[in-house]
Motif scaffolding. Structure first.
Motif, short mmCIF file in Angstrom:
data_model
loop_
_atom_site.label_atom_id
_atom_site.label_comp_id
_atom_site.label_asym_id
_atom_site.label_seq_id
_atom_site.Cartn_x
_atom_site.Cartn_y
_atom_site.Cartn_z
N LEU A 69 0.83 -1.21 0.00
CA LEU A 69 0.00 0.00 0.00
C LEU A 69 0.86 1.26 0.00
O LEU A 69 0.67 2.17 -0.82
N TYR A 70 1.84 1.32 0.92
CA TYR A 70 2.66 2.54 1.00
C TYR A 70 3.49 2.72 -0.28
O TYR A 70 3.68 3.83 -0.75
N THR A 71 4.00 1.60 -0.83
CA THR A 71 4.80 1.71 -2.06
C THR A 71 3.95 2.20 -3.23
O THR A 71 4.35 3.10 -3.97
N GLU A 100 8.79 2.17 8.68
CA GLU A 100 8.46 1.60 10.01
C GLU A 100 7.71 0.28 9.86
O GLU A 100 7.84 -0.61 10.70
N GLU A 101 6.94 0.16 8.77
CA GLU A 101 6.25 -1.11 8.52
C GLU A 101 7.28 -2.22 8.21
O GLU A 101 7.00 -3.39 8.43
N THR A 102 8.45 -1.83 7.69
CA THR A 102 9.50 -2.82 7.46
C THR A 102 9.97 -3.42 8.79
O THR A 102 10.25 -4.62 8.88
N THR A 152 -7.16 2.72 6.91
CA THR A 152 -6.43 1.44 6.99
C THR A 152 -5.77 1.30 8.35
O THR A 152 -5.89 0.25 9.01
N GLU A 153 -5.06 2.33 8.78
CA GLU A 153 -4.32 2.23 10.06
C GLU A 153 -5.29 2.07 11.23
O GLU A 153 -4.98 1.35 12.18
N ARG A 154 -6.44 2.72 11.17
CA ARG A 154 -7.42 2.57 12.25
C ARG A 154 -7.96 1.14 12.29
O ARG A 154 -8.16 0.57 13.37
N ASP A 184 2.59 2.23 16.72
CA ASP A 184 3.08 2.84 15.47
C ASP A 184 1.93 3.12 14.51
O ASP A 184 1.89 4.17 13.86
N GLU A 185 0.97 2.17 14.42
CA GLU A 185 -0.15 2.35 13.48
C GLU A 185 -1.01 3.56 13.91
O GLU A 185 -1.49 4.31 13.07
N VAL A 186 -1.19 3.72 15.22
CA VAL A 186 -1.96 4.88 15.73
C VAL A 186 -1.28 6.18 15.28
O VAL A 186 -1.93 7.12 14.81
N ARG A 187 0.05 6.19 15.36
CA ARG A 187 0.79 7.40 14.97
C ARG A 187 0.71 7.61 13.46
O ARG A 187 0.55 8.75 12.99
N HIS A 188 0.79 6.52 12.69
CA HIS A 188 0.69 6.66 11.23
C HIS A 188 -0.66 7.29 10.84
O HIS A 188 -0.73 8.12 9.94
N ALA A 189 -1.73 6.84 11.52
CA ALA A 189 -3.06 7.40 11.24
C ALA A 189 -3.09 8.89 11.59
O ALA A 189 -3.59 9.72 10.82
FE LIG Z 1 1.17 1.62 9.89
#
Ligand SMILES: [Fe+2]
Ligand SMILES: [Fe+2]
Length: 222
Positions: A69-71, A100-102, A152-154, A184-189
């Motif tokens: 998705l990010y790519t 960070e997903e890596t 997605t992140e939520r 991390d996902e909360v922060r990405h959102a």
């Molecule tokens: Fe994420």
């Protein structure tokens, strides 16, 4: 200036590395503090290991999809309208979250190995599907693309919460990884929201939940 060929090659390189190369985390794999571990010291039973392996395989698939998705959203950002500087800033925002997903991908794989489990056999399929969805979201414009990241992140956050309920209590290693991923996902959102995300229609978030349900159900076994 990034050309179409450059952008496509970057995306292809990322796909091959995600699917076929070992991943090196930029951060140390999270662990639970020892006083908390002392409360539950029983070794995992075979059934618990099998369950934890299945749940971590699902999480590993989620991280494969996150890479796709990010790519693809970064690729769409570079190919979209706007000034070079603006497009590049958005692409780099998306790639920073992808980096960070890596870490998540590497931690999940490490835990799968420790549990004598394995990644999903269908990872190339999951990657391709997520890449197509990300490309579509990215082509719908910057605010929609960022809105897709937020939604997605939520949904991933809620999914990881459910895994914290289901993972064996004494599986400290898996639980620590899932807890850090969730943070991390909360922060990405939040970062995508602050960057100007638009709210997605309810029907779209419903479709995303349905697609995720299919993926998690299959990846639990295959
Ligand atoms: Fe994420
Ligand atoms: Fe993640």
């Amino acid at each position: 200036m990034t050309t179409l060929v450059d952008a496509t090659l970057i995306a292809a390189d990322s796909a091959l590395r995600t699917l076929f190369a070992p991943h090196r985390a930029g951060r140390v794999c999270p662990t639970v503090p020892e006083p908390m571990q002392a409360e539950h010291t029983t070794p995992l039973s075979t059934e618990e290991k099998t369950l934890a392996g299945a749940l971590m395989r699902v999480n590993h698939v989620g991280e494969i999809c996150a890479q796709a998705l990010y790519t693809s959203q970064a690729l769409a950002a570079r190919l979209g309208p706007g000034t070079h500087a603006h497009k590049e800033a958005l692409a780099r925002h998306l790639e920073a979250a992808g980096q960070e997903e890596t870490d998540h991908l590497a931690w999940c794989k490490q835990r799968l190995d420790e549990l004598n489990s394995r990644p999903s056999l269908l990872n190339p399929l999951w990657y391709a599907g997520a890449f197509g969805i990300g490309l579509l979201a990215g082509r719908l414009g910057e605010r929609v693309s960022l809105g897709f990241v937020v939604e997605t992140e939520r949904q991933v956050e809620a999914h990881l919460d459910s895994h914290l309920d289901r993972l064996p209590l004494q599986d400290h290693a898996s639980r620590a990884i899932v807890a850090q991923m969730k943070a991390d996902e909360v922060r990405h959102a939040r970062e995508a929201q602050n960057a100007g995300a638009t709210e997605l229609p309810t029907v779209v978030s419903g479709l995303m939940k349905s697609a995720a349900k299919v993926m998690t159900t299959i990846a639990h076994r295959v």
